[in-house]
Design a protein around this motif. Structure first.
Motif, PDB file in Angstrom:
ATOM      1  N   THR A   1       5.002  -0.384  12.486  1.00  0.00           N
ATOM      2  CA  THR A   1       5.074  -2.090  13.074  1.00  0.00           C
ATOM      3  C   THR A   1       5.849  -2.717  11.910  1.00  0.00           C
ATOM      4  OG1 THR A   1       2.913  -2.671  11.961  1.00  0.00           O
ATOM      5  CG2 THR A   1       2.997  -1.804  14.127  1.00  0.00           C
ATOM      6  N   VAL A   2       6.544  -3.647  12.165  1.00  0.00           N
ATOM      7  CA  VAL A   2       7.308  -4.467  11.577  1.00  0.00           C
ATOM      8  C   VAL A   2       6.975  -5.938  11.965  1.00  0.00           C
ATOM      9  CG1 VAL A   2       9.615  -5.515  11.069  1.00  0.00           C
ATOM     10  CG2 VAL A   2       9.327  -3.328  11.433  1.00  0.00           C
ATOM     11  N   GLY A   3       6.052  -6.689  11.057  1.00  0.00           N
ATOM     12  CA  GLY A   3       5.554  -8.050  11.400  1.00  0.00           C
ATOM     13  C   GLY A   3       4.688  -7.874  12.415  1.00  0.00           C
ATOM     14  N   GLY A   4       3.932  -6.808  12.778  1.00  0.00           N
ATOM     15  CA  GLY A   4       2.877  -6.480  13.813  1.00  0.00           C
ATOM     16  C   GLY A   4       3.634  -5.965  15.117  1.00  0.00           C
TER      17      GLY A   4
ATOM     18  N   THR B   1       3.748  10.725   2.348  1.00  0.00           N
ATOM     19  CA  THR B   1       2.901  11.569   2.775  1.00  0.00           C
ATOM     20  C   THR B   1       1.489  11.189   3.499  1.00  0.00           C
ATOM     21  OG1 THR B   1       3.467  12.974   0.865  1.00  0.00           O
ATOM     22  CG2 THR B   1       1.266  13.725   1.870  1.00  0.00           C
ATOM     23  N   PHE B   2       1.520  11.573   4.662  1.00  0.00           N
ATOM     24  CA  PHE B   2       0.323  11.133   5.630  1.00  0.00           C
ATOM     25  C   PHE B   2       0.318   9.558   5.700  1.00  0.00           C
ATOM     26  CE2 PHE B   2      -1.491  15.427   4.816  1.00  0.00           C
ATOM     27  CZ  PHE B   2      -1.571  15.899   5.949  1.00  0.00           C
ATOM     28  N   GLY B   3       1.416   8.956   5.989  1.00  0.00           N
ATOM     29  CA  GLY B   3       1.549   7.628   6.250  1.00  0.00           C
ATOM     30  C   GLY B   3       0.705   6.716   5.155  1.00  0.00           C
ATOM     31  N   GLY B   4       0.291   5.354   5.704  1.00  0.00           N
ATOM     32  CA  GLY B   4      -0.373   4.552   4.873  1.00  0.00           C
ATOM     33  C   GLY B   4       0.416   3.784   3.844  1.00  0.00           C
ATOM     34  N   LEU B   5       1.929   3.712   4.240  1.00  0.00           N
ATOM     35  CA  LEU B   5       2.817   2.872   3.569  1.00  0.00           C
ATOM     36  C   LEU B   5       2.984   1.428   4.092  1.00  0.00           C
ATOM     37  CD1 LEU B   5       4.949   3.212   1.185  1.00  0.00           C
ATOM     38  CD2 LEU B   5       6.581   3.105   2.947  1.00  0.00           C
ATOM     39  N   ALA B   6       2.743   0.657   3.104  1.00  0.00           N
ATOM     40  CA  ALA B   6       3.054  -0.891   3.580  1.00  0.00           C
ATOM     41  C   ALA B   6       3.782  -1.645   2.672  1.00  0.00           C
ATOM     42  CB  ALA B   6       1.778  -1.552   3.920  1.00  0.00           C
TER      43      ALA B   6
ATOM     44  N   ALA C   1       0.874  -1.234   0.036  1.00  0.00           N
ATOM     45  CA  ALA C   1       0.050   0.057   0.031  1.00  0.00           C
ATOM     46  C   ALA C   1       0.926   1.252  -0.048  1.00  0.00           C
ATOM     47  CB  ALA C   1      -0.725   0.025   1.283  1.00  0.00           C
ATOM     48  N   THR C   2       0.470   2.440  -0.554  1.00  0.00           N
ATOM     49  CA  THR C   2       1.379   3.447  -0.598  1.00  0.00           C
ATOM     50  C   THR C   2       0.680   4.853  -0.144  1.00  0.00           C
ATOM     51  OG1 THR C   2       0.530   3.581  -2.923  1.00  0.00           O
ATOM     52  CG2 THR C   2       2.467   2.925  -2.694  1.00  0.00           C
ATOM     53  N   GLY C   3      -0.491   4.781   0.378  1.00  0.00           N
ATOM     54  CA  GLY C   3      -1.146   5.652   1.171  1.00  0.00           C
ATOM     55  C   GLY C   3      -1.391   6.968   0.147  1.00  0.00           C
ATOM     56  N   ALA C   4      -1.514   8.338   0.602  1.00  0.00           N
ATOM     57  CA  ALA C   4      -2.069   9.379   0.037  1.00  0.00           C
ATOM     58  C   ALA C   4      -0.910   9.587  -1.323  1.00  0.00           C
ATOM     59  CB  ALA C   4      -2.195  10.700   0.583  1.00  0.00           C
ATOM     60  N   LEU C   5       0.333   9.521  -0.929  1.00  0.00           N
ATOM     61  CA  LEU C   5       1.414   9.646  -1.953  1.00  0.00           C
ATOM     62  C   LEU C   5       2.849   9.207  -1.389  1.00  0.00           C
ATOM     63  CD1 LEU C   5       2.227  11.183  -4.646  1.00  0.00           C
ATOM     64  CD2 LEU C   5       2.863  13.297  -3.037  1.00  0.00           C
ATOM     65  N   ALA C   6       3.350   8.379  -2.183  1.00  0.00           N
ATOM     66  CA  ALA C   6       4.505   8.061  -1.919  1.00  0.00           C
ATOM     67  C   ALA C   6       5.567   8.149  -2.951  1.00  0.00           C
ATOM     68  CB  ALA C   6       4.439   6.530  -1.271  1.00  0.00           C
ATOM     69  N   THR C   7       6.467   8.735  -3.061  1.00  0.00           N
ATOM     70  CA  THR C   7       7.854   9.157  -3.929  1.00  0.00           C
ATOM     71  C   THR C   7       8.958   8.593  -3.460  1.00  0.00           C
ATOM     72  OG1 THR C   7       8.017  11.257  -3.377  1.00  0.00           O
ATOM     73  CG2 THR C   7       6.245  10.815  -4.953  1.00  0.00           C
ATOM     74  N   ILE C   8       9.844   8.298  -4.594  1.00  0.00           N
ATOM     75  CA  ILE C   8      11.362   8.132  -4.301  1.00  0.00           C
ATOM     76  C   ILE C   8      11.870   9.496  -4.395  1.00  0.00           C
ATOM     77  CG2 ILE C   8      13.468   7.332  -5.359  1.00  0.00           C
ATOM     78  CD1 ILE C   8      11.590   4.952  -6.623  1.00  0.00           C
TER      79      ILE C   8
ATOM     80  N   VAL D   1       6.110  -4.173   6.896  1.00  0.00           N
ATOM     81  CA  VAL D   1       6.402  -2.905   7.415  1.00  0.00           C
ATOM     82  C   VAL D   1       5.019  -2.133   7.174  1.00  0.00           C
ATOM     83  CG1 VAL D   1       7.924  -1.112   7.686  1.00  0.00           C
ATOM     84  CG2 VAL D   1       8.733  -3.102   7.384  1.00  0.00           C
ATOM     85  N   ARG D   2       4.535  -1.583   8.373  1.00  0.00           N
ATOM     86  CA  ARG D   2       3.290  -0.787   7.842  1.00  0.00           C
ATOM     87  C   ARG D   2       3.228   0.814   8.923  1.00  0.00           C
ATOM     88  NH1 ARG D   2      -1.106  -2.698   5.415  1.00  0.00           N
ATOM     89  NH2 ARG D   2      -0.873  -4.802   4.648  1.00  0.00           N
ATOM     90  N   LEU D   3       3.019   1.616   8.003  1.00  0.00           N
ATOM     91  CA  LEU D   3       3.076   3.024   8.792  1.00  0.00           C
ATOM     92  C   LEU D   3       1.654   3.579   8.951  1.00  0.00           C
ATOM     93  CD1 LEU D   3       6.068   2.545   7.763  1.00  0.00           C
ATOM     94  CD2 LEU D   3       5.772   5.189   7.088  1.00  0.00           C
ATOM     95  N   SER D   4       1.054   4.177  10.052  1.00  0.00           N
ATOM     96  CA  SER D   4      -0.099   4.714  10.054  1.00  0.00           C
ATOM     97  C   SER D   4      -0.056   6.198   9.886  1.00  0.00           C
ATOM     98  CB  SER D   4      -0.685   4.354  11.455  1.00  0.00           C
ATOM     99  OG  SER D   4      -0.804   2.944  11.802  1.00  0.00           O
ATOM    100  N   THR D   5      -1.283   6.788  10.191  1.00  0.00           N
ATOM    101  CA  THR D   5      -1.177   8.212  10.083  1.00  0.00           C
ATOM    102  C   THR D   5      -0.449   8.989  11.144  1.00  0.00           C
ATOM    103  OG1 THR D   5      -3.307   7.915   8.692  1.00  0.00           O
ATOM    104  CG2 THR D   5      -2.585  10.340   9.550  1.00  0.00           C
ATOM    105  N   PRO D   6       0.568   9.871  10.780  1.00  0.00           N
ATOM    106  CA  PRO D   6       1.300  10.504  11.801  1.00  0.00           C
ATOM    107  C   PRO D   6       0.210  11.613  12.584  1.00  0.00           C
ATOM    108  CG  PRO D   6       1.653  11.699   9.750  1.00  0.00           C
ATOM    109  CD  PRO D   6       0.924  10.379   9.375  1.00  0.00           C
ATOM    110  N   ASP D   7       0.556  11.664  13.852  1.00  0.00           N
ATOM    111  CA  ASP D   7      -0.281  12.722  14.542  1.00  0.00           C
ATOM    112  C   ASP D   7       0.171  14.208  14.444  1.00  0.00           C
ATOM    113  OD1 ASP D   7      -1.610  10.708  15.712  1.00  0.00           O
ATOM    114  OD2 ASP D   7      -0.059  10.388  17.630  1.00  0.00           O
ATOM    115  N   ALA D   8       1.535  14.331  14.301  1.00  0.00           N
ATOM    116  CA  ALA D   8       1.931  15.643  13.638  1.00  0.00           C
ATOM    117  C   ALA D   8       2.886  15.654  12.625  1.00  0.00           C
ATOM    118  CB  ALA D   8       2.481  16.180  14.927  1.00  0.00           C
ATOM    119  N   GLY D   9       2.872  16.593  11.721  1.00  0.00           N
ATOM    120  CA  GLY D   9       3.609  16.701  10.494  1.00  0.00           C
ATOM    121  C   GLY D   9       3.057  15.837   9.381  1.00  0.00           C
ATOM    122  N   VAL D  10       3.594  16.041   8.250  1.00  0.00           N
ATOM    123  CA  VAL D  10       2.994  15.475   6.903  1.00  0.00           C
ATOM    124  C   VAL D  10       3.986  14.296   6.418  1.00  0.00           C
ATOM    125  CG1 VAL D  10       2.354  16.212   4.798  1.00  0.00           C
ATOM    126  CG2 VAL D  10       1.989  17.808   6.684  1.00  0.00           C
TER     127      VAL D  10
END
Length: 287
Positions: free
Chosen positions: A82-85, A58-63, A8-15, A102-111
């Motif tokens: 998380t890594v493997g939960g 951008t705004f998390g959501g990467l897996a 998953a790549t969330g709102a926007l994920a770029t190299i 590896v999963r990233l949730s939405t950050p509480d602060a920052g973008v």
């Protein structure tokens, strides 16, 4: 061959790397990480060569997962990860076993959160850089689920740190230092005082190109058209509405609206982490 497999790549994920400096005369912007400080830290934590490419999220959501063991670091906007939960921390090197997600949730602060992998993201360079420029289309494509990214093997010795004590993105009001711009004479005499007199709010109509701000109106003293001229990262360009736009990493190389000031480069890194609705204070400086 080690690879990251995007789930998953969330709102926007770029190299992103540190961009393409020196090509503005050819009409090519610098691009690169919106928050350079955070990308550089992530690369240092995993012992990468300076300028190695990572992933800007951008705004998390990467897996993602890798079939092989890899070492990563996450910096920038603090996101539950998380890594493997199992939860892992930011601003530190993390070992990821082969096959673990590896999963990233939405950050509480920052973008923007930055992912560095030991060895760097190894995609073909375009005009000397692996950065994705979302405005011009130069560089690798925006990441999508199913994308496979090769991991390189050009690394340095491991740095002598276990964790990096760095300030998290500020969730409240931000102070940004501004030097006078090249077109002050296109504004009324007290325009710089107005610029610093109150707060500007980050509009939802913002991206890697620029950040639209709403706040005190900046009155122009001249109404004619300005021939397009060069602009840099951090420029505060003012259209006829009187509401400034702060240029970020993928800004155009020229612009036709007057620039009243330029935010210092170090503070542009802070601004790149400001969420919509967050307030900025623009403070004149001679630095």
């Amino acid at each position: 061959m080690r690879q990251l497999e995007m789930i998953a790549t969330g709102a926007l994920a770029t190299i992103q790397d540190e961009g393409r400096p020196g090509l503005a005369g050819l009409g090519v912007g610098v691009s690169g990480a919106a928050d350079l400080r955070s990308l550089r830290l992530a690369n240092r934590l995993v012992g990468n060569q300076p300028g190695a490419a990572g992933v800007e999220v951008t705004f998390g959501g990467l897996a993602f997962r890798s079939r092989d063991d890899i070492d990563i670091a996450l910096t920038g906007a603090p996101t539950p990860a998380t890594v493997g939960g199992v939860p892992v921390g930011l601003n530190a090197p993390v070992r990821v076993p082969g096959g673990a997600e590896v999963r990233l949730s939405t950050p509480d602060a920052g973008v923007r959160t930055y992912l560095a992998v030991r060895g760097g993201i190894d995609v073909p360079a375009d005009l000397g850089s692996r950065a994705t420029d979302v405005m011009s289309g130069i560089g690798p494509a925006v990441l999508t689920p199913g994308t496979a990214l090769r991991v390189g093997d050009q690394s340095l010795a491991w740095p002598g740190v276990d964790v990096a004590a760095v300030p998290a993105p500020i969730g409240g009001d931000l102070d940004l230092r501004v030097v006078p711009g090249p077109r002050q004479d296109w504004f009324v005499d007290d325009a710089l005082e107005v610029l610093s007199s109150g707060y500007y709010e980050v509009s939802a109509d913002s991206n890697r190109v620029g950040m639209r701000l709403t706040g005190p109106v900046l009155q122009r003293s001249r109404d004619e058209e300005l021939p397009s001229e060069g602009v840099v990262r951090g420029s505060l360009q003012v259209p006829p509405t009187g509401q400034p736009t702060l240029f970020l990493a993928d800004h155009p190389v020229t612009g036709g609206y007057p620039v009243i000031g330029v935010v210092l480069s170090a503070d542009v890194d802070l601004a790149a982490q400001a969420q919509p609705g967050q307030r900025l204070r623009l403070r004149p400086t001679k630095e």
